[in-house]
Design a protein around this motif. Structure first.
Motif, short mmCIF file in Angstrom:
data_model
loop_
_atom_site.label_atom_id
_atom_site.label_comp_id
_atom_site.label_asym_id
_atom_site.label_seq_id
_atom_site.Cartn_x
_atom_site.Cartn_y
_atom_site.Cartn_z
N TYR A 265 0.82 -1.22 0.00
CA TYR A 265 0.00 0.00 0.00
C TYR A 265 0.85 1.26 0.00
O TYR A 265 0.52 2.24 -0.68
N SER A 266 1.93 1.28 0.77
CA SER A 266 2.73 2.50 0.89
C SER A 266 3.38 2.88 -0.43
O SER A 266 3.62 4.07 -0.69
N ARG A 269 0.43 4.65 -2.59
CA ARG A 269 -0.40 5.69 -1.98
C ARG A 269 -0.41 6.99 -2.76
O ARG A 269 -1.42 7.68 -2.80
N HIS A 270 0.70 7.34 -3.41
CA HIS A 270 0.78 8.63 -4.10
C HIS A 270 0.24 8.58 -5.53
O HIS A 270 0.17 9.60 -6.20
N ASP A 294 -6.54 6.59 -0.90
CA ASP A 294 -5.85 7.65 -1.64
C ASP A 294 -5.95 7.48 -3.15
O ASP A 294 -5.69 8.43 -3.90
#
Length: 603
Positions: A265-266, A269-270, A294
């Motif tokens: 996920y990290s 996220r952007h 996000d």
């Protein structure tokens, strides 16, 4: 003159009929020429070398499926109008520098399925107008610096199925207009980050069947125009750095056929512009709740052929444009309506190939079975037995409420549980439940925190709360929450800890009430082992004496070893030198004069 004209016209008609010439010149033997399209086709003619006699205005030349071994310097210099050249399926092992010099109008070049091992710098000199280059199925080992530097208008580079082990940092220098790069089945062991950073206009990158095990930080930096990234069949890839995709503005991302055990996920996220995400064929077991929030524009998620056991409620919460979910061929037993932001937006759902338990959690899918698109694959019930192997489309409206049912969660043996113990005691609180589907159990601590399965205060696999070596600050009320899709139930217990421990015991609340272990001696021995000072004076003296004796033994062994070692060296000869220096005659004599001096050296 009339007869000469007739003869010339007849000869020209025959040549045109059989396609043996092109406008402005002749046609090479064993080739087929098409004047109207200015094509010369020499494919599959068993040619060992390049034929001669091409017309100067040829635009398309096909030399594929021959036995050509070498492309010489300025081989096509006279074909200035050539736009397409096909050298595929030969046995070309060497292309000389400036081989394509003079082809300033060439748009497409195919060198597929040959035996190239290296591309010398300057081999593509003169191809400033080339748009498409196909180097697939060769044996190329390395892309050297400045290999493609003059191909300023190249848009697509196909480099699949080579033996690439290294791409130099400036290999792609000059490819400022390259949009598509495909690398497949090579021996690269790391992402060529520096080389890729030269491709400022790249929009599509496909990297298939590589042996790379991790995506490092800034793996694709400076690729600001990249919109589609496909990473497939990397069986060793099990790690993605949290900022491995930083700087990208992707709309499509595929990471399939890898070894990811959890959704990174990290790393995603952007990616606020992402619309298509494919994580199929990874051993991912769970899609967690509230982690995709996000990705506001996400429309499709594919996670087929994985190891999914559950999709948590709220997994796609906030995704207002979510249209398609493909989780075919996993281990899901259900899919709850609370997973989605709005099931009214869902258009395509692939649930087939899962061991579905057809109860109240899936009733929302059955009721929408005529509106939802299952992509031609109807979900099938695996349990309970009354509906086993039935497809969703086979259920009538009347039997759905009767068959797709659940029993609310219920906590059994609701007798009061309250423990008043001394500090250091271990206490367990039971929370047995019943319901269909099997209820989940959550314990809330006296400080209103969720109790985890690890730590001094923990929840055991059977749902029991265990407080080990209770402390005064553990006092308070604890709450057991049991819930399933049909309902919830709760139970509150009390724990009161006081004083300092004298004898540590274990108390367990069962259906018969609070009980102690059946073997009190074992409990007492455990308590004794937990004393802060387990050794008495006698034990310490014995331990110190034995340690000292061990030290003396070690020293003695060392001395014995040194003695025998010195004896093995044989007799040692000693040499002594004695020098005498008489007293100085300048000393003036008398008692105060300097006496003689002996100097002795012993070797």
């Amino acid at each position: 003159c009339f007869y000469d004209s007739v003869i010339r016209w007849g000869a020209l008609s025959i040549l045109l009929q059989f396609g043996l010439c092109v406008s402005g010149g002749s046609c090479p033997s064993r080739c087929v020429c098409r004047p109207e399209t200015k094509e010369v086709i020499c494919s599959g003619k068993h040619l060992n070398s390049f034929p001669e006699g091409f017309s100067s205005d040829v635009r398309c030349l096909d030399l594929s499926h021959n036995k050509i071994k070498t492309v010489g310097r300025r081989q096509f210099f006279s074909l200035s109008q050539l736009q397409e050249l096909d050298l595929s399926d030969n046995i070309i092992s060497m292309i000389e520098v400036e081989a394509f010099q003079g082809l300033q109008n060439l748009r497409l070049l195919r060198i597929t399925n040959n035996r190239l091992k290296i591309l010398p710098v300057g081999v593509f000199s003169g191809l400033s107008s080339l748009r498409f280059l196909d180097l697939r199925q060769n044996e190329i080992l390395v892309f050297l610096d400045y290999t493609f530097k003059e191909m300023v208008n190249l848009q697509t580079l196909e480099a699949e199925e080579n033996d690439l082990v290294f791409i130099s940092q400036r290999a792609f220098f000059g490819l400022q207009n390259l949009q598509d790069l495909n690398i497949d089945r090579s021996n690269l062991t790391s992402v060529p980050t520096e080389a890729l950073s030269q491709l400022q206009s790249l929009t599509h990158l496909r990297m298939l069947r590589l042996t790379i095990s991790t995506l490092p930080t800034n793996a694709f930096r400076r690729l600001r125009c990249l919109r589609s990234l496909q990473i497939s069949n990397w069986p060793a890839l099990d790690t993605m750095a949290s900022d491995s995709l930083i700087g990208l503005n992707l709309t499509s991302l595929v990471i399939s056929g890898c070894n990811l055990s959890a959704i990174p996920y990290s790393a995603f996220r952007h990616l606020v512009y992402l619309r298509y995400l494919d994580l199929s064929y990874n051993p991912i077991t769970v899609i967690q709740g509230n982690m995709f929030g996000d990705l506001l524009r996400l429309q499709e998620l594919h996670l087929a052929g994985g190891s999914l056991l559950r999709i948590e409620p709220g997994a796609f919460r906030g995704l207002a444009y979510f249209r398609m979910l493909n989780v075919t061929s996993n281990q899901l037993s259900t899919l709850e309506e609370s997973v989605f932001h709005s099931v009214g937006n869902l258009q395509v759902l692939r649930l087939d190939g899962n061991p579905l338990a057809c109860d109240c959690r899936l009733i929302w899918v059955v009721r929408r079975r005529l509106r939802l698109n299952f992509d031609g694959h109807q979900p099938t019930c695996s349990s309970p037995d009354v509906v086993s192997q039935r497809k969703f489309r086979d259920f009538s409206e009347k039997e759905v409420p009767r068959l797709f049912t659940c029993r609310p969660a219920r906590i059994m043996a609701r007798r009061p549980q309250e423990a008043r113990v001394e500090e250091g005691t271990t206490v367990r609180f039971s929370c047995k439940t019943d319901g269909d589907p099997l209820p989940s159990i959550t314990w809330i601590s006296s400080r209103k925190n969720v109790v985890s399965p690890t730590g001094r205060i923990r929840v055991l696999p059977n749902g029991t709360l265990e407080v080990r070596f209770a402390q005064v600050q553990d006092s308070g009320t604890y709450q057991c929450l049991a819930g399933n899709a049909a309902g919830n139930d709760s139970l509150t217990v009390g724990l009161y800890v006081k004083g300092l421990p004298r004898n540590r015991t274990i108390l367990f609340f069962s259906e018969e009430g609070w009980t102690e272990p059946s073997n009190p001696q074992a409990a007492n021995s455990s308590a004794q082992m937990a004393k802060p000072y387990p050794f008495d004076a006698k034990t310490l003296i014995i331990a110190t004496t034995m340690g000292f004796l061990s030290f003396l033994s070690s020293v003695a062994i060392c001395f014995v070893f040194m003695f025998f070692w010195s004896q093995s060296k044989g007799q040692i000869k000693h040499t002594a030198t004695i020098d005498f220096v008489p007293r100085s005659s300048m000393g003036g004599g008398g008692d105060g004069g300097e006496g003689g001096r002996f100097t002795m050296k012993l070797i």
